[in-house]
Design an enzyme around this catalytic site. Structure first.
Site, PDB file in Angstrom:
ATOM      1  N   SER A 132       0.615  -0.974   0.009  1.00  0.00           N
ATOM      2  CA  SER A 132      -0.018   0.369  -0.317  1.00  0.00           C
ATOM      3  C   SER A 132       0.677   1.184  -0.012  1.00  0.00           C
ATOM      4  O   SER A 132       1.448   1.434  -0.976  1.00  0.00           O
ATOM      5  CB  SER A 132      -0.814  -0.016   1.135  1.00  0.00           C
ATOM      6  OG  SER A 132      -2.299   1.460   1.073  1.00  0.00           O
ATOM      7  N   ASP A 135      -3.149   6.058  -3.146  1.00  0.00           N
ATOM      8  CA  ASP A 135      -1.440   5.754  -2.440  1.00  0.00           C
ATOM      9  C   ASP A 135      -1.305   4.539  -3.632  1.00  0.00           C
ATOM     10  O   ASP A 135      -1.678   4.521  -4.452  1.00  0.00           O
ATOM     11  CB  ASP A 135      -1.616   5.658  -0.862  1.00  0.00           C
ATOM     12  CG  ASP A 135      -2.520   4.350  -0.883  1.00  0.00           C
ATOM     13  OD1 ASP A 135      -3.918   4.043  -1.643  1.00  0.00           O
ATOM     14  OD2 ASP A 135      -3.088   3.323   0.572  1.00  0.00           O
ATOM     15  N   ASN A 143      -6.835  10.019   6.728  1.00  0.00           N
ATOM     16  CA  ASN A 143      -5.253   9.544   5.861  1.00  0.00           C
ATOM     17  C   ASN A 143      -6.418   9.315   4.511  1.00  0.00           C
ATOM     18  O   ASN A 143      -5.511   8.785   3.386  1.00  0.00           O
ATOM     19  CB  ASN A 143      -4.596   8.472   6.469  1.00  0.00           C
ATOM     20  CG  ASN A 143      -5.136   7.613   6.150  1.00  0.00           C
ATOM     21  OD1 ASN A 143      -6.001   6.738   6.028  1.00  0.00           O
ATOM     22  ND2 ASN A 143      -4.546   6.295   7.440  1.00  0.00           N
ATOM     23  N   ARG A 195       0.390   6.326  19.682  1.00  0.00           N
ATOM     24  CA  ARG A 195       0.483   4.773  19.488  1.00  0.00           C
ATOM     25  C   ARG A 195       1.242   4.149  18.301  1.00  0.00           C
ATOM     26  O   ARG A 195       1.815   4.030  17.319  1.00  0.00           O
ATOM     27  CB  ARG A 195      -1.045   4.277  18.622  1.00  0.00           C
ATOM     28  CG  ARG A 195      -1.235   5.202  17.242  1.00  0.00           C
ATOM     29  CD  ARG A 195      -2.594   4.944  16.654  1.00  0.00           C
ATOM     30  NE  ARG A 195      -3.011   3.465  15.920  1.00  0.00           N
ATOM     31  CZ  ARG A 195      -2.225   3.719  14.748  1.00  0.00           C
ATOM     32  NH1 ARG A 195      -1.840   4.559  14.234  1.00  0.00           N
ATOM     33  NH2 ARG A 195      -2.281   2.455  14.074  1.00  0.00           N
ATOM     34  N   ARG A 203       3.563   6.983  16.119  1.00  0.00           N
ATOM     35  CA  ARG A 203       3.281   8.186  15.480  1.00  0.00           C
ATOM     36  C   ARG A 203       2.707   8.706  16.874  1.00  0.00           C
ATOM     37  O   ARG A 203       2.119   8.346  17.803  1.00  0.00           O
ATOM     38  CB  ARG A 203       1.771   7.520  14.580  1.00  0.00           C
ATOM     39  CG  ARG A 203       2.293   6.537  13.460  1.00  0.00           C
ATOM     40  CD  ARG A 203       1.667   6.635  12.753  1.00  0.00           C
ATOM     41  NE  ARG A 203       1.078   5.576  11.260  1.00  0.00           N
ATOM     42  CZ  ARG A 203       1.688   5.444   9.845  1.00  0.00           C
ATOM     43  NH1 ARG A 203       2.808   6.152  10.401  1.00  0.00           N
ATOM     44  NH2 ARG A 203       1.991   3.779   9.307  1.00  0.00           N
TER      45      ARG A 203
HETATM   46  C1  G16 Z   1      -3.304   0.654   6.548  1.00  0.00           C
HETATM   47  C2  G16 Z   1      -4.769   0.258   6.848  1.00  0.00           C
HETATM   48  C3  G16 Z   1      -5.396   1.906   7.616  1.00  0.00           C
HETATM   49  C4  G16 Z   1      -4.708   2.283   8.567  1.00  0.00           C
HETATM   50  C5  G16 Z   1      -3.034   3.081   8.187  1.00  0.00           C
HETATM   51  C6  G16 Z   1      -1.899   3.445   8.859  1.00  0.00           C
HETATM   52  O1  G16 Z   1      -4.001   1.386   5.422  1.00  0.00           O
HETATM   53  O2  G16 Z   1      -5.861  -0.060   6.059  1.00  0.00           O
HETATM   54  O3  G16 Z   1      -6.986   1.723   8.186  1.00  0.00           O
HETATM   55  O4  G16 Z   1      -5.202   4.146   8.509  1.00  0.00           O
HETATM   56  O5  G16 Z   1      -2.577   1.290   7.463  1.00  0.00           O
HETATM   57  O6  G16 Z   1      -2.629   2.297   9.620  1.00  0.00           O
HETATM   58  P1  G16 Z   1      -0.950   2.569  11.481  1.00  0.00           P
HETATM   59  O7  G16 Z   1      -0.755   3.955  11.182  1.00  0.00           O
HETATM   60  O8  G16 Z   1      -0.917   1.494  11.900  1.00  0.00           O
HETATM   61  O9  G16 Z   1       0.327   2.560   9.905  1.00  0.00           O
HETATM   62  P2  G16 Z   1      -2.643   1.300   4.079  1.00  0.00           P
HETATM   63  O10 G16 Z   1      -3.383   2.196   3.024  1.00  0.00           O
HETATM   64  O11 G16 Z   1      -1.251   1.210   4.511  1.00  0.00           O
HETATM   65  O12 G16 Z   1      -2.976  -0.359   3.539  1.00  0.00           O
END
Ligand code: G16
Length: 560
Positions: free
Chosen positions: A81, A299, A397, A522, A531
């Site tokens: 992603s 993204d 985001n 978190r 973060r």
């Molecule tokens: C994934 C999740 C999202 C989350 C993001 C960031 O997004 O599907 O729900 O907001 O990760 O998560 P974290 O803050 O735990 O790193 P993606 O677009 O990276 O698949």
């Protein structure tokens, strides 16, 4: 049940496990030593170089999950992603097109970390017993991948895992993540009254483009939209949909499409870059954009969408204005709520956010609809949104979608038989088309983009009018590298820390020194970092608070 009975049942359930085949195949995909994997916010994700065994083992999981669901199609998507190009990962999709059931996540982690053959088989056996899986049921799995150079190799490992269970394979090839979610749902509903669409990429384009064209018919065109595709799979997908939607219905300039250029993916561009840095993608100001132009970014796997624009010369940093997931949520919530009112039907609209939602957006939305806050992760927001008749969910985001409950869909359809006025009829028709336009399986950059474009066109709004809904509080998102992010534990929808001991109290004390401030910490579930989010009433306080909290995090854990 008596102990002996349980043992007999367990033996019976696991008899069909193709142990030899699995171990033979597994030998070609050894687990790297010294690496610990963890199922995170959206599956397993880390450096691609160490993911071969994980992909093989997630193939095994996919097969078992399909068997557990009586042979329904489940999905596996190889992608990392928004992460840098050298990362990769795997997202698992359940039979209704939503994320893998949470109860399976700890087993994915255990299986990924099994370090001997015995351990591998023992974890598989415990999955079979825990979920009462009938191994004789045939499994079917649809799998796809994004544009990362590591993806084809990892897909091969995944297929080896699937084949070890004799799984029926549906190779979806290069897809956006939301397309894979769509395919899963479309396969499983094919030939039923709930048929979601043709189970093919073409079916996906047809479904959403037809709805979009009906929605925008007769509404004057807007100026072209500039799209930053993050040099990822969203580029070919967006190009493909423009073959179904003519340029007058969707005037668009497609940029950052270099999927074959090494190192380009998500690099200085894309939704995460724009949102986190609150600035234009690098070099975009030289791409002929002007003040007031509508700009947006996907993204790397096209499941996030962020809009933005410049209210002055694009070369001036201060002219940048962000229209993030919160602003998309407010736009969609307002428009859909108005339609429901005009349609004169008894349907409740609600909204779901996370702690990252800007305080101003939460205040704005709460004045209009009920708002729920969940931990980060589409998997949490999606389920919370299902509690509403129409649930709008967006992370700041840019991850998000709108869910229409089966009851809401029935009400919309039934009311069309005898609408209370021509305005009600028009609103009902729009609502019906929105259920088709919006990818209700997961956040989808392309489908969400069409939703935004439609609403702006219906309102004849430019980005400034949309932006006028509320003013974001100054906010900052920082990444802090720590020795062990698992030491950070949270509660209250991730708004407070329970560990490391004493850190939350220190953060509270610091936040208390600033006017109208908020901050939380978190661990990321997709990147190896913690973060820090900070928000203040006064822009002049922001850096001091964000940096102060980051410093507390470093002091409490020992940075790397
Ligand atoms: C994934 C999740 C999202 C989350 C993001 C960031 O997004 O599907 O729900 O907001 O990760 O998560 P974290 O803050 O735990 O790193 P993606 O677009 O990276 O698949």
């Amino acid at each position: 049940m008596l102990m002996q009975d349980s043992i007999d049942l367990a033996l019976k359930m696991t008899t069909g496990l193709p142990t030899k085949l699995i171990l033979k195949a597994s030998a070609a995909h050894p687990k790297p030593e010294g690496v610990t994997f963890s199922y995170g916010t959206a599956g397993l994700r880390t450096k691609a170089a160490v993911l071969d065994s994980v992909c093989f083992r997630m193939g095994l999981i996919g097969a078992l999950r399909s068997k557990r669901l009586q042979g329904k199609v489940v999905g596996l998507m190889v992608t990392a992603s928004h992460n840098p190009e050298e990362d990769n990962g795997i997202k698992a999709v359940d039979s209704r097109g939503e994320m893998l059931e949470a109860a399976w996540e700890p087993f994915c982690t255990q299986l990924a970390n099994a370090s001997t053959d015995d351990e591998l088989i023992s974890v598989l056996e415990s999955i079979i017993i825990t979920f009462k899986i009938d191994l004789s049921i045939p499994a079917t799995v649809v799998y796809g991948h994004d544009t990362r150079p590591s993806s084809p190799h990892l897909v091969k490992a995944l297929v080896d895992g699937l084949v070890a269970f004799g799984t029926q394979l549906i190779d979806a090839g290069l897809k956006t993540t939301p397309q894979l979610h769509y395919l899963v749902k479309a396969h499983n509903t094919k030939g039923t009254p709930e048929a979601y669409g043709e189970p093919s990429e073409e079916g996906y384009y047809k479904k959403i483009s037809q709805a979009y064209l009906k929605l925008v018919a007769g509404k004057p065109s807007l100026s072209p939209l500039v799209v930053d595709c993050a040099n990822g799979v969203g580029a070919p997908a967006l190009l493909a949909i423009t073959k179904y939607i003519a340029a007058d219905a969707l005037p668009v300039r497609i940029l950052r499409t270099s999927t074959g250029v090494q190192g380009a993916l998500n690099n200085g561009c894309g939704a995460d870059f724009v949102k986190t840095n609150q600035r234009l993608p690098i070099g975009l100001e030289k791409d002929g954009i002007e003040a007031g132009d509508r700009l947006c970014a996907f993204d790397g796997d096209a499941d996030r969408l962020i809009y933005f624009y410049c209210n002055g010369p694009p070369s001036t940093k201060s002219s940048f204005r962000l229209l993030d997931g919160d602003k998309i949520a407010s736009l969609a919530t307002d428009y859909i709520s108005e339609l429901v009112k005009k349609a004169d039907i008894d349907i409740k609209v609600g909204c779901v956010q996370t702690a990252y939602a800007n305080g101003s957006s939460t205040k704005y939305l709460k004045q209009r609809v009920p708002v729920t806050c969940t931990p980060t992760g589409v998997k949490y927001l999606h389920h919370a949104a299902e509690a509403y008749d129409i649930g709008v969910y967006f992370e700041a985001n840019g991850h998000g979608t709108v869910l229409f409950s089966p009851e809401a869909v029935r009400t919309i359809k039934a009311a069309q038989a005898s609408p209370s006025s021509p305005a009600a009829q028009d609103a009902l028709e729009q609502l019906e088309q929105l259920t088709e336009l919006i990818n209700q399986t997961v956040g989808d950059a392309i489908s969400d983009m069409l939703l935004v474009e439609f609403i702006l066109r219906a309102r004849q709004w430019g980005p400034e009018e949309w932006d006028g809904a509320y003013e974001d509080l100054p906010n900052k998102l920082l990444k802090v590298n720590v020795k062990d992010r698992s030491a950070f534990k949270t509660t209250d929808a991730e708004r407070r820390l329970t560990s490391p001991a004493g850190l939350q109290e220190k953060i509270d004390e610091l936040v208390g020194k600033y006017k109208g401030a908020r901050s939380f910490v978190r661990p990321s579930g997709t990147e190896d970092c913690v973060r820090v989010y900070a928000e203040t009433a006064l822009a002049s306080d922001l850096d001091s608070l964000a940096n102060g909290v980051a410093k507390l995090v470093q002091e409490s854990s020992g940075s790397t």
